[in-house]
Design a protein around this motif. Structure first.
Motif, PDB file in Angstrom:
ATOM      1  N   UNK A  17       0.877  -1.165   0.000  1.00 31.92           N
ATOM      2  CA  UNK A  17       0.000   0.000   0.000  1.00 31.92           C
ATOM      3  C   UNK A  17       0.915   1.215   0.000  1.00 31.92           C
ATOM      4  N   UNK A  18       0.744   2.084  -0.998  1.00 34.30           N
ATOM      5  CA  UNK A  18       1.624   3.236  -1.171  1.00 34.30           C
ATOM      6  C   UNK A  18       0.773   4.499  -1.248  1.00 34.30           C
ATOM      7  N   UNK A  19       1.200   5.539  -0.525  1.00 31.94           N
ATOM      8  CA  UNK A  19       0.563   6.850  -0.646  1.00 31.94           C
ATOM      9  C   UNK A  19       1.319   7.594  -1.727  1.00 31.94           C
TER      10      UNK A  19
ATOM     11  N   UNK B 261      -3.925  12.960  -1.641  1.00 31.96           N
ATOM     12  CA  UNK B 261      -5.183  12.218  -1.534  1.00 31.96           C
ATOM     13  C   UNK B 261      -5.198  10.982  -2.424  1.00 31.96           C
ATOM     14  N   UNK B 262      -4.034  10.514  -2.855  1.00 29.55           N
ATOM     15  CA  UNK B 262      -3.958   9.379  -3.776  1.00 29.55           C
ATOM     16  C   UNK B 262      -3.204   8.214  -3.133  1.00 29.55           C
ATOM     17  N   UNK B 263      -3.714   7.008  -3.372  1.00 32.24           N
ATOM     18  CA  UNK B 263      -3.121   5.794  -2.827  1.00 32.24           C
ATOM     19  C   UNK B 263      -3.083   4.733  -3.915  1.00 32.24           C
ATOM     20  N   UNK B 264      -2.225   3.740  -3.730  1.00 26.68           N
ATOM     21  CA  UNK B 264      -2.159   2.620  -4.671  1.00 26.68           C
ATOM     22  C   UNK B 264      -1.922   1.337  -3.879  1.00 26.68           C
ATOM     23  N   UNK B 265      -2.719   0.327  -4.203  1.00 26.75           N
ATOM     24  CA  UNK B 265      -2.517  -1.022  -3.662  1.00 26.75           C
ATOM     25  C   UNK B 265      -1.993  -1.867  -4.808  1.00 26.75           C
ATOM     26  N   UNK B 266      -0.870  -2.545  -4.586  1.00 24.24           N
ATOM     27  CA  UNK B 266      -0.300  -3.433  -5.592  1.00 24.24           C
ATOM     28  C   UNK B 266      -0.251  -4.833  -5.004  1.00 24.24           C
ATOM     29  N   UNK B 267      -0.893  -5.784  -5.689  1.00 22.29           N
ATOM     30  CA  UNK B 267      -0.935  -7.172  -5.225  1.00 22.29           C
ATOM     31  C   UNK B 267      -0.226  -8.066  -6.229  1.00 22.29           C
ATOM     32  N   UNK B 268       0.565  -8.993  -5.720  1.00 23.08           N
ATOM     33  CA  UNK B 268       1.249  -9.971  -6.566  1.00 23.08           C
ATOM     34  C   UNK B 268       0.302 -11.140  -6.812  1.00 23.08           C
ATOM     35  N   UNK B 269      -0.245 -11.200  -8.017  1.00 20.74           N
ATOM     36  CA  UNK B 269      -1.220 -12.239  -8.368  1.00 20.74           C
ATOM     37  C   UNK B 269      -0.735 -13.003  -9.595  1.00 20.74           C
ATOM     38  N   UNK B 270       0.500 -13.447  -9.540  1.00 22.09           N
ATOM     39  CA  UNK B 270       1.088 -14.166 -10.682  1.00 22.09           C
ATOM     40  C   UNK B 270       0.261 -15.397 -11.011  1.00 22.09           C
ATOM     41  N   UNK B 271       0.017 -15.590 -12.287  1.00 15.39           N
ATOM     42  CA  UNK B 271      -0.720 -16.764 -12.746  1.00 15.39           C
ATOM     43  C   UNK B 271      -2.210 -16.530 -12.885  1.00 15.39           C
ATOM     44  N   UNK B 272      -2.734 -15.407 -12.394  1.00 17.50           N
ATOM     45  CA  UNK B 272      -4.158 -15.114 -12.506  1.00 17.50           C
ATOM     46  C   UNK B 272      -4.388 -14.223 -13.724  1.00 17.50           C
TER      47      UNK B 272
END
Length: 157
Positions: A41-43, A47-58
């Motif tokens: 989770x990065x600010x 007022x902006x945020x980003x969630x980055x998830x590792x979903x390799x193979x999906x």
């Protein structure tokens, strides 16, 4: 050793903070057992945020991102395709559901899948009525209004 905090005294002396106390209680109950898929989770701005998830193979069709009121839910599910007998299975392919509590007025802007990473951009949009506003101050000398008078009884002819 894990200790739980008792919020009962705060319930007795505060009004309107029920949601905050419920969030704190829920956070205490969650254990770090479910740590897959990994995420950041990065600010990125005020007022902006980003969630980055590792979903390799999906693939895109196997992921679902929904916002339900103040909760962001990311689900992933794959149909098991047996292409032989696995001697070692190290690539995660199990279904998952990850929930993120969002503050009031936080909205999901975009969700992108690239190189096995799901990036979700969020923005907090405070309504105009809730933003601070400047109040003009006037001095008593500049306002030359007529003094108030008590009305006398009016007689009808």
């Amino acid at each position: 050793m894990r200790t739980e905090f008792d919020f009962a005294p705060l319930y007795r002396s505060s009004i309107g903070f029920d949601r905050v106390f419920n969030l704190l209680n829920n956070a205490q109950r969650l254990h770090a057992i479910d740590n897959w898929p990994p995420y950041d989770i990065v600010k990125t701005g005020e007022d902006d945020y980003r969630i980055t998830m590792a979903v390799a193979g999906f693939a895109e069709g196997e992921l679902d991102v929904t916002q339900e009121r103040n909760v962001l839910v990311v689900k992933g599910g794959r149909a098991d395709k047996q292409e032989g007998e696995y001697l070692h299975r190290g690539i995660g392919s199990q279904s998952f559901e990850r929930r993120f509590e969002l503050a009031d007025h936080v909205k999901v802007e975009t969700a992108k899948l690239a190189n096995g990473l799901l990036s979700i951009a969020l923005r907090r949009e405070i309504p105009e009525a809730m933003k601070p506003r400047q109040i003009a101050i006037s001095s008593g000398l500049s306002d030359q209004t007529a003094p108030l008078q008590i009305e006398a009884e009016k007689q009808v002819a």
